[in-house]
Design a protein around this motif. Sequence first.
Motif, mmCIF file in Angstrom:
data_model
loop_
_atom_site.group_PDB
_atom_site.id
_atom_site.type_symbol
_atom_site.label_atom_id
_atom_site.label_comp_id
_atom_site.label_asym_id
_atom_site.label_seq_id
_atom_site.Cartn_x
_atom_site.Cartn_y
_atom_site.Cartn_z
ATOM 1 N N LEU A 173 0.409 -0.983 -0.493
ATOM 2 C CA LEU A 173 -0.093 0.066 0.138
ATOM 3 C C LEU A 173 0.843 1.212 -0.045
ATOM 4 O O LEU A 173 1.511 1.515 0.764
ATOM 5 N N MET A 174 0.894 2.693 -0.965
ATOM 6 C CA MET A 174 0.875 3.467 -0.953
ATOM 7 C C MET A 174 0.064 4.652 -0.891
ATOM 8 O O MET A 174 -0.918 3.909 -1.242
ATOM 9 N N PRO A 175 0.417 6.070 -0.826
ATOM 10 C CA PRO A 175 -1.377 6.931 -0.606
ATOM 11 C C PRO A 175 -1.282 6.914 -1.736
ATOM 12 O O PRO A 175 -2.366 7.077 -1.933
ATOM 13 N N GLU A 176 -0.977 6.989 -3.101
ATOM 14 C CA GLU A 176 -1.071 6.785 -4.037
ATOM 15 C C GLU A 176 -2.251 5.801 -4.792
ATOM 16 O O GLU A 176 -2.367 5.811 -5.963
ATOM 17 N N GLY A 177 -1.733 4.629 -4.406
ATOM 18 C CA GLY A 177 -2.932 3.345 -4.123
ATOM 19 C C GLY A 177 -1.674 2.487 -3.863
ATOM 20 O O GLY A 177 -1.052 2.096 -2.812
ATOM 21 N N SER A 206 7.317 -10.018 -3.929
ATOM 22 C CA SER A 206 6.757 -9.519 -3.076
ATOM 23 C C SER A 206 7.550 -8.026 -3.298
ATOM 24 O O SER A 206 8.188 -7.738 -3.813
ATOM 25 N N VAL A 207 6.581 -7.128 -2.867
ATOM 26 C CA VAL A 207 6.979 -6.152 -3.136
ATOM 27 C C VAL A 207 6.943 -5.361 -1.652
ATOM 28 O O VAL A 207 5.540 -5.279 -0.937
ATOM 29 N N GLY A 211 9.938 5.558 1.521
ATOM 30 C CA GLY A 211 9.675 5.679 -0.249
ATOM 31 C C GLY A 211 10.013 4.891 -0.767
ATOM 32 O O GLY A 211 9.767 4.613 -2.516
ATOM 33 N N VAL A 212 11.395 3.337 -0.675
ATOM 34 C CA VAL A 212 11.774 3.252 -1.705
ATOM 35 C C VAL A 212 11.278 2.017 -1.814
ATOM 36 O O VAL A 212 10.846 1.401 -0.719
#
Length: 100
Positions: free
Chosen positions: A24-28, A87-88, A94-95
């Motif tokens: 999950l990220m703020p952008e999506g 996997s991510v 933010g890396v």
Amino acid sequence: MVANIPEYVETQNIMESNPYGIALMPEGILVADAGADALFLVRNDGTLDTIVAFSSFGDAAVPELSCGNNSSLPLESMTNISSVPTSVAVSPTGVFMLDF
């Protein structure tokens, strides 16, 4: 949020898709796609972007690989080795971190 990753992959002329890991990220949502050898971003509005597409790799300079028992494996069978991201994760700075 809904995204049609197989349809997007088809429009990018990628042969296959196997969305495997997410972060999950703020952008999506980041999607590690093991079949497409790529990292996608599913934006909050449902649009998709390719962040990176990993290429296959191999080493044509090595003619064969030793397999023990005095046998060898011709490199031709190993010239298209895929990256296969499974996997991510996203660090606090933010890396993107990927596992292959």
